[in-house]
Design a protein around this motif. Structure first.
Motif, mmCIF file in Angstrom:
data_model
loop_
_atom_site.group_PDB
_atom_site.id
_atom_site.type_symbol
_atom_site.label_atom_id
_atom_site.label_comp_id
_atom_site.label_asym_id
_atom_site.label_seq_id
_atom_site.Cartn_x
_atom_site.Cartn_y
_atom_site.Cartn_z
ATOM 1 N N THR A 206 3.330 -12.035 15.899
ATOM 2 C CA THR A 206 2.294 -12.717 15.140
ATOM 3 C C THR A 206 1.449 -11.721 14.346
ATOM 4 O O THR A 206 1.327 -10.553 14.706
ATOM 5 N N THR A 207 0.882 -12.190 13.269
ATOM 6 C CA THR A 207 -0.113 -11.394 12.552
ATOM 7 C C THR A 207 -1.487 -11.697 13.140
ATOM 8 O O THR A 207 -1.678 -12.729 13.799
ATOM 9 N N ARG A 208 -2.430 -10.824 12.900
ATOM 10 C CA ARG A 208 -3.786 -11.071 13.390
ATOM 11 C C ARG A 208 -4.334 -12.373 12.819
ATOM 12 O O ARG A 208 -4.930 -13.186 13.526
ATOM 13 N N GLU A 209 -4.116 -12.568 11.517
ATOM 14 C CA GLU A 209 -4.637 -13.761 10.859
ATOM 15 C C GLU A 209 -4.042 -15.027 11.470
ATOM 16 O O GLU A 209 -4.756 -16.000 11.743
ATOM 17 N N ASP A 210 -2.738 -15.023 11.683
ATOM 18 C CA ASP A 210 -2.078 -16.211 12.221
ATOM 19 C C ASP A 210 -2.508 -16.466 13.656
ATOM 20 O O ASP A 210 -2.705 -17.620 14.056
ATOM 21 N N TRP A 211 -2.670 -15.390 14.444
ATOM 22 C CA TRP A 211 -3.064 -15.575 15.845
ATOM 23 C C TRP A 211 -4.456 -16.189 15.931
ATOM 24 O O TRP A 211 -4.676 -17.116 16.714
ATOM 25 N N TYR A 212 -5.377 -15.693 15.137
ATOM 26 C CA TYR A 212 -6.741 -16.247 15.174
ATOM 27 C C TYR A 212 -6.778 -17.688 14.671
ATOM 28 O O TYR A 212 -7.597 -18.496 15.123
ATOM 29 N N LYS A 213 -5.864 -18.014 13.777
ATOM 30 C CA LYS A 213 -5.830 -19.376 13.234
ATOM 31 C C LYS A 213 -5.203 -20.350 14.217
ATOM 32 O O LYS A 213 -5.712 -21.468 14.405
ATOM 33 N N ARG A 214 -4.098 -19.949 14.861
ATOM 34 C CA ARG A 214 -3.322 -20.887 15.678
ATOM 35 C C ARG A 214 -3.556 -20.749 17.174
ATOM 36 O O ARG A 214 -3.628 -21.744 17.892
ATOM 37 N N ALA A 239 0.458 -6.186 16.187
ATOM 38 C CA ALA A 239 -0.659 -6.460 15.276
ATOM 39 C C ALA A 239 -1.989 -6.067 15.889
ATOM 40 O O ALA A 239 -2.949 -5.764 15.162
#
Length: 542
Positions: A206-214, A239
């Motif tokens: 996962t990317t940091r952005e995707d992890w924080y979003k999902r 990440a």
């Protein structure tokens, strides 16, 4: 009475941060004489129970109450009462067949999508766990099932973060209402790796952005719901931590301080953080044996799961030579004692009791209701389903599964048709086209009953051997009266039966599902289940 930290020796405080592996317990109990003597010598925080303990001399894994009384005796005699843990995500019959019940897996709960059903099924299942002394269950699983080939997909509630945010708090509350502690797992989740960290190093890509979003909102929902504990995953998370454990081996998340710091600093969680089993290859292959304890503890875990009997010695040495701080030992020991106090263990260890007849009926009804709401009708060409029960005289069932455990489920499936006055023939695979032609000639319904699940009995969810040969002629005759159903992993649809005229994902093989399947295709209710995971894989290439 709860002991004060200053009243405990360093070794006793260290011991509270370890939970012994079943194999070590078996060996140690045999050497010490019994479980009570073992825990007096090795005052670990508690014990994890599973079927591997059946090898113990004087096998207690015959009846739930017998085991429960044995554990209670050990806990009462211990200086500090024991945490007693298990998974049993598919139900207590995994350990006690014939005594306890299977349940609808999490993926069925996700397909049903009902908060009320998620609570009821979880509550009565948790009450059954108490019958053999359990006070802490390792669940619910809050991993998002993002990969079509994901190992253990039936353990997940599904793909949607919003679905998990909605259902998980009700499952946590159900476990607490039953008098047990919960453990959400496997932090931080996310990523698309299909591999299984029991057997392989895995990477959370996962990317940091995707992890924080999902993913972050799901963990926040669990923390806000008052989860008792969080279990960490062995997958590396580049990440958040691109470092290596040893040359060429990415650092597992379980042993990563940057990954685990989010739990304390951003989720603001002060409860127990526990590793997944440290014997799993995804972690064990990354460090030397003794270093595993120290790396995982210093990363921020409070309990090391499946430690060996040498854990206390290794950690005591690490404290004395400065690799582990005594303050961290005290901090983690305090959290363990907090949970034991919250469970009321210092006021007396509960006497194990079997579920009442009313509880058993409630569990069975809850599982049926989940199955009924979960059944997902994927294909229904020509509105084949529902069948008119008045016109169905004979049903042919074809088993497509390598699992012998599935045989019991098919017996139940057969019985449900027979109770409606229908004649049933059961076949293990169909290798010849002539056989299918005969079924087409004599049967009003042909059911392809499929079952694949991770580790039951093989690894990934593919047919091999005789079952694969049987697929060659499937649907070549009688397609217009054939219903294909996966009672296990839903990937069977895309991999083998996308062209079926009628296809259903049932997600489970418990008694409730077998009854609900028959009731559904015969028109007792409409199918309302929604697919909780993608039905088609994404193949990504750079």
């Amino acid at each position: 009475m709860r002991p004060k930290l200053k009243e405990l020796t360093l070794r006793e405080r260290i011991a509270q941060t370890g939970m012994v592996a079943p194999s070590e317990l078996i060996k140690g109990a045999a050497e010490c004489g019994d479980w009570a003597a073992y825990f007096q010598k090795y005052p670990f925080s508690g014990v994890y129970l599973n079927f591997s303990c059946r090898d113990l001399e004087g096998n207690p894994f015959t009846e739930p109450l017998k085991l429960g009384e044995m554990i209670r005796d050990a806990s009462v005699k211990a200086k500090i009462p024991l945490l007693v843990t298990c998974d049993e995500e598919m139900g207590g019959d995994h350990t006690f067949p014939g005594h306890l019940h299977p349940i609808s897996p999490n993926l069925a709960v996700g397909a049903a999508g009902s908060e009320e059903l998620a609570y009821q099924r979880t509550y009565y299942w948790a009450k059954e766990m108490r019958s053999f002394g359990v006070n802490w269950v390792f669940g619910p699983v809050v991993d998002l099932c993002r990969n079509f080939f994901k190992a253990g997909s039936l353990r997940s509630l599904g793909y949607s973060p919003e679905l998990l945010e909605r259902l998980v708090p009700h499952m946590i509350r159900a476990i607490h209402d039953a008098g047990l502690a919960d453990c959400v797992k496997h932090y931080p989740s996310g990523g698309d790796d299909y591999r299984d960290s029991h057997f392989s190093s895995t990477t959370n890509n996962t990317t940091r952005e995707d992890w924080y979003k999902r993913n972050f909102p799901v963990w926040k929902a669990a923390v806000d719901a008052g989860t008792s504990s969080i279990m960490t995953s062995h997958s590396s998370v580049p990440a958040f931590d691109p470092s290596f454990a040893r040359e060429g081996v990415p650092r597992p998340g379980t042993a990563s301080k940057p990954v685990l710091d989010i739990i304390r600093n951003e989720l603001n969680y002060d409860g127990i953080v526990i590793t997944d089993a440290v014997s799993m290859k995804g972690l064990a292959a990354a460090f030397e044996p003794d270093d595993i304890y120290i790396e995982c503890f210093n990363a921020g875990n409070d309990i090391i799961l499946f430690c060996r009997n040498d854990y206390i010695d290794v950690m005591e040495k690490a404290v004395k030579d400065g690799r582990v701080s005594e303050e961290r030992i005290d901090e983690s020991c305090r959290r363990v004692l907090d949970l034991k106090e919250k469970l009321g263990l210092f006021e007396g260890v509960p006497v194990p009791v079997m579920p009442t007849e009313e509880d058993v009926k409630a569990l069975e009804q809850a599982c049926y209701n989940v199955s009924k709401a979960a059944l997902t009708l994927i294909n229904n060409k020509g509105n084949m389903i529902p069948f008119d029960p008045k016109k169905v005289k004979k049903v042919g069932i074809i088993k497509l599964s390598p699992s012998t455990i599935f045989d019991t489920a098919l017996e139940r499936l057969t019985e449900n048709f027979e109770t409606r006055g229908m004649e049933v023939t059961l076949h293990t695979g169909i290798l010849k086209k002539d056989d299918l032609m005969e079924l087409d000639r004599t049967c009003d319904i042909i059911v392809y009953a499929c079952y694949l699940a991770s580790g039951d009995p093989r690894g990934m969810m593919f047919f091999t051997g005789a079952e694969l040969s049987s697929l060659f002629n499937t649907l070549s005759c009688g397609a217009s009266k054939s219903v294909v159903c996966s009672f296990g992993d839903p990937s069977i649809y895309y991999n083998y039966f996308e062209n079926a005229d009628a296809y259903i994902n049932a997600y489970a093989k418990d008694a409730g599902t077998m009854k609900a399947f028959v009731d559904g295709i015969l028109g007792d209710f409409e199918f309302t289940g929604k697919t909780p995971v993608p039905l088609c894989p994404k193949f990504l290439f750079d």
